[in-house]
Write a protein that holds these residues in place. Structure first.
Motif, short mmCIF file in Angstrom:
data_model
loop_
_atom_site.label_atom_id
_atom_site.label_comp_id
_atom_site.label_asym_id
_atom_site.label_seq_id
_atom_site.Cartn_x
_atom_site.Cartn_y
_atom_site.Cartn_z
N VAL A 54 9.13 -8.99 -80.43
CA VAL A 54 9.84 -8.60 -81.66
C VAL A 54 10.84 -9.70 -82.00
N ARG A 55 10.83 -10.10 -83.27
CA ARG A 55 11.67 -11.22 -83.70
C ARG A 55 12.93 -10.71 -84.40
N PRO A 56 14.09 -10.82 -83.77
CA PRO A 56 15.32 -10.40 -84.43
C PRO A 56 15.77 -11.47 -85.44
N ASP A 57 16.74 -11.11 -86.29
CA ASP A 57 17.30 -12.09 -87.22
C ASP A 57 18.36 -12.95 -86.54
N LEU A 58 19.15 -12.29 -85.68
CA LEU A 58 20.19 -13.00 -84.93
C LEU A 58 20.11 -12.58 -83.45
N THR A 59 20.45 -13.50 -82.57
CA THR A 59 20.47 -13.19 -81.15
C THR A 59 21.77 -13.70 -80.55
N CYS A 60 22.35 -12.89 -79.65
CA CYS A 60 23.55 -13.31 -78.93
C CYS A 60 23.17 -13.65 -77.49
N PHE A 61 23.71 -14.75 -77.01
CA PHE A 61 23.50 -15.16 -75.62
C PHE A 61 24.85 -15.30 -74.93
N GLY A 62 24.83 -15.24 -73.61
CA GLY A 62 26.04 -15.45 -72.83
C GLY A 62 25.62 -15.62 -71.38
N LYS A 63 26.50 -15.34 -70.46
CA LYS A 63 26.17 -15.34 -69.03
C LYS A 63 25.35 -16.57 -68.62
N ILE A 64 24.01 -16.44 -68.50
CA ILE A 64 23.18 -17.52 -67.95
C ILE A 64 23.30 -18.82 -68.75
N VAL A 65 23.43 -18.73 -70.08
CA VAL A 65 23.48 -19.97 -70.88
C VAL A 65 24.70 -20.83 -70.54
N GLY A 66 25.69 -20.24 -69.87
CA GLY A 66 26.86 -21.03 -69.47
C GLY A 66 26.85 -21.38 -67.98
N GLY A 67 25.80 -20.99 -67.28
CA GLY A 67 25.66 -21.37 -65.87
C GLY A 67 26.90 -21.06 -65.02
N GLY A 68 27.62 -19.99 -65.36
CA GLY A 68 28.79 -19.62 -64.56
C GLY A 68 30.10 -20.10 -65.17
N PHE A 69 30.01 -20.73 -66.34
CA PHE A 69 31.22 -21.18 -67.05
C PHE A 69 31.35 -20.38 -68.36
#
Ligand code: PMP
Length: 425
Positions: A256-271
């Motif tokens: 399913v293709r959303p219009d917007l996606t939020c990322f966090g946690k893993i994308v900062g590798g602990g930062f």
């Protein structure tokens, strides 16, 4: 008194509740939290020198375990060149390009510093772009600690939100409509009641903040259609599940293709790094290319970007295959004790799982609330005594790492199986 308990007493004098984020305080499971001295791979070592297999992974980000050599190298290299510039760098372009290449629905992306910021800004963008104020949030989903999403229903039937924390103005909460998770009919009803007034639906495509709840077949597709029919923006909050399931994201897993996606946690590798992105026509409406304001002093911080890049680049097909194998092994290993107990259920999506103290797998928040949390607390404490560090609450996901060795996986299964038996007595 243990060194951790002494430190916790000191902390309580100067930090509310002794912790800088509430769930760390062990209030739901009893006892004082161990203070962590260091981490090695998938092991945490506390101030007493006790060792635990870490199934919390800093609440998700540390998918590669602690002090991964490549992440460490990237971070030390970056910090030696300067910790922050407040000006563009090549590495942040590289991270944005990587996210765009990994997630087909993400055509443009903006970096920020926490999941809370990512969802706050995605919601503002959806409101600004549609010129509408209302949003739909699913009961039991968590999107960070800002006002618009710090709202839960007193009952599953409530339509308008009531603030779930003092300090959230009722007028703000009233713009957040609520629906039970996995109930597309309820969402359709909200669209009927508030035609042309709903800016966005925001949800965790795999719920993780009421324990793991997978989306029912067709649920995410139905939400996509409702957004299309009503001119609303579909926001997937993949702060937790992004780059942790399947080949990467929940949207890829469920198609399913959303219009917007939020990322966090893993994308900062602990930062402290997070991101939100999606359709270019929406993203271009952000300042300075458009009128919708969003900003951050430390956004795209070079040290955090280096950690994120070094983490994401290691999450290849082999890493996801290993994660699935580890998850399947734990699921299989716990099958007998779970069945023998009789009042337990187990849900897993990839490397996320929850053992619910309820005989049937819950599908929404109302059902999750039926869990026996006293027995979960006993299970948690027994697991800790067996050297397995679980989330200190029934309403959380466990996070497995592809870096767990076969011997460590066996230790996890043994420690948790024994904890299930002890907790029942
Ligand atoms: N969204 C989801 C799905 C989350 O799990 C979290 C944090 N657990 C957040 C948003 C908020 O992220 P942060 O704590 O980085 O602000």
């Amino acid at each position: 008194m243990s060194r951790s308990s002494k430190l916790f007493a000191r902390a309580r004098e100067v930090i509310p509740g002794g912790v800088n984020s509430p769930v760390r305080a062990f209030q739901a499971v009893g006892g004082d939290p161990p203070f962590i001295q260091r981490g090695e791979g998938c092991t945490l070592i506390d101030e007493e020198g006790h060792r635990y297999l870490d199934l919390v992974a800093s609440w998700g980000p540390l998918i590669l375990g602690h002090a991964d050599p490549l992440v460490l190298g990237a971070v030390t290299g970056a910090i030696a060149r300067g910790s922050s510039f407040g000006a563009p760098t090549e590495a942040e372009v590289e991270l944005a390009e990587l996210l765009v290449s990994l997630v087909p629905s993400v055509e443009m992306v903006r970096l920020c510093s926490s999941g809370t910021e990512a969802t706050m800004h995605a919601i503002r963008l959806a409101r600004g772009a549609t010129g509408r104020d209302l949003i739909i949030k699913m009961i039991g989903c968590y999107h960070g600690a800002h006002d618009a999403v710090l709202v839960a229903a007193g009952s599953g039937l409530a339509t308008f939100g009531t603030p779930s924390s003092p300090g959230v103005p009722a007028s703000v909460a009233a713009n957040t409509l609520l629906a039970p998770y996995n109930d597309a009919e309820a969402v359709a009803e909200l669209f009927k009641q508030h035609a042309d007034r709903i800016a966005a639906i925001i949800l965790e495509p795999i719920a993780g903040n009421m324990g793991v709840i997978a989306p029912a077949a067709g649920y995410l597709q139905a939400l996509r259609e409702l957004c299309d029919q009503n001119g609303a923006v579909l926001i997937f909050d993949e702060v937790m599940c992004g780059f942790r399931v399947g080949n990467g994201t929940a949207q890829e897993l469920y198609g399913v293709r959303p219009d917007l996606t939020c990322f966090g946690k893993i994308v900062g590798g602990g930062f402290p790094l997070a991101a939100f992105g999606g359709r270019a026509d929406l993203m271009r409406q952000l300042a300075p290319s458009g009128p919708i304001y969003q900003a951050g002093t430390l956004s795209g911080n070079p040290v955090a970007v280096a950690a994120g890049l070094a983490t994401l680049k290691q999450l290849d097909a082999a890493a996801f295959a290993r994660m699935e194998a580890v998850g399947a092994a734990v699921e299989e290993g716990l099958r007998m004790p779970v069945a023998y107990h009789g009042d337990l259920s187990f849900t897993r999506v990839g490397s996320m799982f929850t053992l619910f103290y309820r005989s049937e797998v819950p599908t929404n928040f109302e059902q999750v609330m039926e869990c026996n949390i006293e027995e979960y607390a006993r299970y948690f404490r027994a697991a800790l005594a067996n050297g397995v560090y679980l989330p200190p609450s029934q309403f959380e996901s466990v996070f497995l790492s592809p870096r767990l060795t076969d011997a460590e996986v066996a230790q996890v299964i043994e420690g948790l199986s024994a904890a299930i038996v002890v907790a029942e007595m």
